[in-house]
Design a protein around this motif. Sequence first.
Motif, short mmCIF file in Angstrom:
data_model
loop_
_atom_site.label_atom_id
_atom_site.label_comp_id
_atom_site.label_asym_id
_atom_site.label_seq_id
_atom_site.Cartn_x
_atom_site.Cartn_y
_atom_site.Cartn_z
N UNK A 128 2.08 19.73 -7.81
CA UNK A 128 3.01 18.64 -7.50
C UNK A 128 2.94 18.22 -6.03
N UNK A 129 2.72 19.19 -5.15
CA UNK A 129 2.64 18.84 -3.73
C UNK A 129 1.45 17.92 -3.47
N UNK A 130 0.36 18.15 -4.21
CA UNK A 130 -0.81 17.28 -4.07
C UNK A 130 -0.48 15.87 -4.54
N UNK A 131 0.28 15.80 -5.63
CA UNK A 131 0.71 14.49 -6.13
C UNK A 131 1.53 13.76 -5.08
N UNK A 132 2.47 14.48 -4.48
CA UNK A 132 3.30 13.85 -3.45
C UNK A 132 2.45 13.37 -2.28
N UNK A 133 1.43 14.15 -1.97
CA UNK A 133 0.53 13.74 -0.89
C UNK A 133 -0.23 12.46 -1.23
N UNK A 134 -0.74 12.41 -2.47
CA UNK A 134 -1.44 11.19 -2.91
C UNK A 134 -0.51 9.97 -2.83
N UNK A 135 0.71 10.18 -3.35
CA UNK A 135 1.65 9.06 -3.39
C UNK A 135 2.00 8.59 -1.99
N UNK A 136 2.25 9.55 -1.11
CA UNK A 136 2.63 9.18 0.26
C UNK A 136 1.51 8.41 0.94
N UNK A 137 0.29 8.90 0.78
CA UNK A 137 -0.84 8.21 1.42
C UNK A 137 -1.04 6.82 0.82
N UNK A 138 -0.87 6.74 -0.51
CA UNK A 138 -1.09 5.45 -1.17
C UNK A 138 -0.05 4.44 -0.71
N UNK A 139 1.21 4.86 -0.71
CA UNK A 139 2.27 3.93 -0.31
C UNK A 139 2.10 3.51 1.14
N UNK A 140 1.75 4.48 1.96
CA UNK A 140 1.54 4.16 3.38
C UNK A 140 0.40 3.16 3.53
N UNK A 141 -0.65 3.36 2.75
CA UNK A 141 -1.80 2.45 2.86
C UNK A 141 -1.42 1.04 2.40
N UNK A 142 -0.69 0.97 1.33
CA UNK A 142 -0.31 -0.36 0.84
C UNK A 142 0.50 -1.12 1.87
N UNK A 143 1.35 -0.41 2.55
CA UNK A 143 2.25 -1.09 3.48
C UNK A 143 1.61 -1.32 4.84
N UNK A 144 1.03 -0.29 5.41
CA UNK A 144 0.50 -0.45 6.76
C UNK A 144 -0.72 -1.35 6.77
N UNK A 145 -1.53 -1.27 5.70
CA UNK A 145 -2.70 -2.14 5.66
C UNK A 145 -2.26 -3.60 5.68
N UNK A 146 -1.25 -3.86 4.89
CA UNK A 146 -0.79 -5.25 4.82
C UNK A 146 -0.29 -5.69 6.19
N UNK A 147 0.51 -4.82 6.82
CA UNK A 147 1.06 -5.18 8.11
C UNK A 147 -0.06 -5.40 9.12
N UNK A 148 -1.04 -4.53 9.07
CA UNK A 148 -2.16 -4.67 10.00
C UNK A 148 -2.86 -6.01 9.80
N UNK A 149 -3.01 -6.38 8.51
CA UNK A 149 -3.70 -7.62 8.22
C UNK A 149 -2.92 -8.80 8.79
N UNK A 150 -1.62 -8.73 8.53
CA UNK A 150 -0.77 -9.83 9.01
C UNK A 150 -0.81 -9.90 10.52
N UNK A 151 -0.67 -8.73 11.13
CA UNK A 151 -0.68 -8.73 12.60
C UNK A 151 -2.01 -9.25 13.14
N UNK A 152 -3.09 -8.87 12.50
CA UNK A 152 -4.39 -9.30 12.98
C UNK A 152 -4.55 -10.81 12.88
N UNK A 153 -3.86 -11.41 11.90
CA UNK A 153 -4.02 -12.84 11.72
C UNK A 153 -3.02 -13.67 12.51
N UNK A 154 -2.07 -13.01 13.13
CA UNK A 154 -1.04 -13.76 13.86
C UNK A 154 -1.58 -14.36 15.15
N UNK A 155 -1.02 -15.49 15.44
CA UNK A 155 -1.40 -16.11 16.72
C UNK A 155 -0.52 -15.54 17.82
N UNK A 156 -1.04 -15.38 18.98
CA UNK A 156 -0.24 -14.83 20.09
C UNK A 156 0.92 -15.77 20.45
#
Lengths: 164, 357
Positions: free
Chosen positions: A136-164
């Motif tokens: 179960x701990x491995x499952x929680x690890x997978x989930x945490x990494x996946x959720x983090x990736x979904x969110x931070x990746x998106x934010x990074x993309x948005x930030x990268x595309x923003x104009x100063x």
Amino acid sequence: MTFEEFVRARLPALLRFATVLTGDRGLAEDVVQEVLVRAHGRWRRLSGMAAPDLYVRRMIVNEFISWRRRWGRVVPVETVAPVRPDTPDHAWVHAERQELAWRLARLPRRQQTVLVLRYYEDRTDAEIAELLGCRPATVRGYAARALAALRTDRRSTVLAGEKP
Amino acid sequence: MRFTEQDLRDLLVAREQVAVEPDRVHAGIRAGVVQRRQRRTATIAVSAACAVVALGVSLAYVAGQREPDPGATGETSRVTETAPATSSPAPLTSRPPLGFTLSDKNIAGLVVQSIEVGSFGQAVTLWTAPGPSAQGTELDLWLFEPGVYQPNRAGESLQVAGREAYLGTVPFPNGNPDGNPKPGPDNPALAWQYADGAWAVLQAGYTRQPPFDGSAAREKLLEIAARITPEQPRHARLPYRFGYVPEGARASLVAQTMYGAVTLYLTTGGKRELLIRAAPDRPVIQNKPLSPNTDLNGHPAIVKPGVITLYLDAFYVQVSGDPAEYSVEELTRVAAGMTFATWTDPTTWFNAADVIR
């Protein structure tokens, strides 16, 4: 329960599960068909199990995780997330969903699988661990990494595309 | 902006809508099953032919004291290295009818998910013990009785414990002896003669996961095979015996699972098999428990065409057969005539070979 009875009763649910898991109706069809043909060969043993449905789902999960893209198939974004007709801003929601679907499809398959089992099937971490053959701990690890990736990746993309 | 968990739920639920029609997949499954049966039939024919030819070759070898030619089987030889066994196979330990010589818990350090025994031998589905980060991987193992199965002697020729063995990605063309699991270019398999004239087959079920996803598969299969040693024979045991069975019925196969369920197959002449399943859980359909609707010999029961379910103290028993071949009355007579052991006391269970009196 005979194999035929099992297929009649469970095939629609297994197809829905595989489609949600793979995000690709063609791949889901291939995976379910392959798994059930294989399950037929070992049905004598499967039918003696307390929960053959759970076992077949595990076979589907394993098949998906290990599916080699034999025919160059990739997970297409366009087959997922039809927009609900009563959504006020179709374009925005559609774009958001496509973005989320795109991010989801690029996660490692084990992480995708954990998210599907947790958020679509509403399974506990212990159940997911049993399906995946890990702790179960491995499952929680997978989930945490996946959720983090979904969110931070998106934010990074948005930030990268923003104009100063 | 960040996505929420609800966004994810909505996305996944929306995916359901694009699932293909079950009828279409159902047709594909039927076709796949038929193809597999055809492969199986072809394999049995090939195996039988190999056995006959091998016998002829053996006789010629004994008569002429010459090395048998693997190519004499008529198969397309893909032998990459010829290394005849240097030591003789062990004599086969006598196994009683419906007797196991393999553990039902752990074989070569692998978890036994299910095991069955019949006149063909024993068949086991193994699961690599899951570790902290490892994914479980399935393997299928068959231990055939002498003469039941003959490999085509294609693939890499080598030895397991000093005995003749063959390893290849498809050492069993046209499918495996019982059509299971899927033969294919990704399924490394190993066949070895574990006793006089008796072959074992070990095949990885999922081959795109460690340790069967690369060159390590060969060593892993060899390592596992070397650790598979038949044990002292023991009877398969059942928690019941019969007072009545259809005329000519005989116990043909016992299958048991890691979850504690045990199923007996009764072969009755030209009819389809009669199944008697005992398990410690409660029968469910679509995750909903069933409710008894009658009483049979003092036990709560569900009687319906094709299946009689009896509820005992710590387990249940289902007697099932094709309703086109077995009437409700006959199935009820079988169920009503059964006497039961104490589920939690294995010493009260019956030898499978003796449950028909």
